[in-house]
Design an enzyme around this catalytic site. Structure first.
Site, PDB file in Angstrom:
ATOM      1  N   ARG A  47      -1.412  38.136  53.148  1.00 52.29           N
ATOM      2  CA  ARG A  47      -0.345  38.767  53.919  1.00 52.29           C
ATOM      3  C   ARG A  47       0.493  37.666  54.580  1.00 52.29           C
ATOM      4  O   ARG A  47      -0.030  36.605  54.948  1.00 52.29           O
ATOM      5  CB  ARG A  47      -0.913  39.709  54.984  1.00 52.29           C
TER       6      ARG A  47
ATOM      7  N   HIS B 250       6.405  39.960  46.809  1.00 52.47           N
ATOM      8  CA  HIS B 250       5.232  40.817  47.063  1.00 52.47           C
ATOM      9  C   HIS B 250       4.971  41.745  45.877  1.00 52.47           C
ATOM     10  O   HIS B 250       4.853  42.962  46.025  1.00 52.47           O
ATOM     11  CB  HIS B 250       5.424  41.624  48.351  1.00 52.47           C
TER      12      HIS B 250
END
Length: 311
Positions: free
Chosen positions: A226, A274
């Site tokens: 993340r 992502h």
């Protein structure tokens, strides 16, 4: 007669695919897509990326909250009913996608592809020495289902692999390290570092100057955890000093990055938006149906979150 509602609150296109799977396998369940909630008293199961506010009052009979993705760091646990089970998504499509992405990234760093791209831009035809995979030490931070699957693939390619997590694990063909005391030794033997940690209070800012300093000089980084794991200033300093050689980033903070951000045009950063792994709608729906069966049978659900750990 349908007396139980399963409510889906995420991407509506995927929701319609889930609805078809539920219709075939669980016609006894009233599958609804947000904001069409029907009778809120009938909602026993909710799948969401970001759940609605005030769950306890809104859905008084809610029994399980499922994340529609692999992570749960987007949930505000303090706002959720304390007794409500929370389950993250564990399904084959997520695992396969992550294995593909990390394998591609590690192989690219191993075979010096970033340097060849720079040489191409400069018009240089300059072969570099080729090292066998067995001489390249890869380390994976995070030994959950994704980390273990990635390591199995890298081991099969001949890489010298190690893994680190907070608690002790055993993985075939992998040197496993655990806890803060064993982190320095793990980092010291890692030429390419892969971050697959969950995002928790203890892992926020984990990739910082101190950690980078414990890697061999010139180590590569593959970051697929993340964005908030990475301390941006420390990372850019490590690239500038050569402590980090090249990096592949699939996650950032914020997402998307502003147009003027330093990562976009940095010659030693390969950036993707992502996309390392995404939930596959059909296999995700089938995995969730299996968890419903487990719940109804009183069996442990796959991906049940330990709130004390945050994953």
């Amino acid at each position: 007669m349908q007396t139980t509602t399963f409510l889906y609150k995420s991407d509506p296109v995927r929701g319609r695919q889930w609805a078809e799977v539920f219709g075939r396998h669980r016609p006894d369940i009233d599958f609804r897509i947000w904001p069409d909630i029907g009778d809120p008293a009938r909602v026993r199961f909710l799948a969401a990326w970001v759940p609605p506010d005030d769950l306890a009052a809104r859905f008084p009979n809610l029994e399980v909250l499922f994340s529609s993705g692999a992570g749960v760091d987007q949930f505000d646990f303090a706002a959720l009913p304390p007794e409500l089970p929370v389950v993250r998504m564990v399904e084959p499509g997520i695992v396969r996608g992550m294995v593909e992405y990390v394998t591609h990234a590690v192989l690219g760093l191993h075979r010096d592809m970033p340097q060849y791209r720079r040489q191409q831009q400069e018009g240089q035809w300059k072969p570099l020495p080729v090292r066998p995979a067995g001489e390249r030490r890869v380390g994976v931070l995070g030994l959950g289902s994704l980390g273990q699957a990635v390591l199995a693939q890298l081991v099969s390619l001949g890489f010298d692999c190690a893994g680190w997590s907070r608690s002790q694990h055993e993985v075939d063909g992998v040197q496993c390290h655990a806890g803060a005391d064993e982190l320095p030794a793990f980092l010291a033997r890692t030429d390419i570092l892969v971050c697959l940690l969950p995002l928790t209070d203890s892992t926020r800012g984990f990739l910082d100057a101190k950690l980078f300093s414990m890697l061999p000089k010139g180590a590569g980084l593959v970051h697929v955890g993340r964005g908030p794991h990475l301390v941006e200033r420390d990372f850019l300093d490590a690239l500038a000093s050569g402590q980090i050689g090249d990096a592949v980033l699939d996650v950032t903070d914020p997402e998307p990055l502003p147009p003027t951000h330093a990562f976009w045009r940095h010659p030693r950063i390969e950036l993707t938006p992502h996309i390392a792994s995404m939930t596959q709608p059909l296999s995700a729906a089938e995995a969730l149906l299996d968890n419903l069966r487990r719940f109804e049978a009183g069996e442990p659900m796959v991906g049940l979150v330990d709130r004390t750990r945050g994953y």
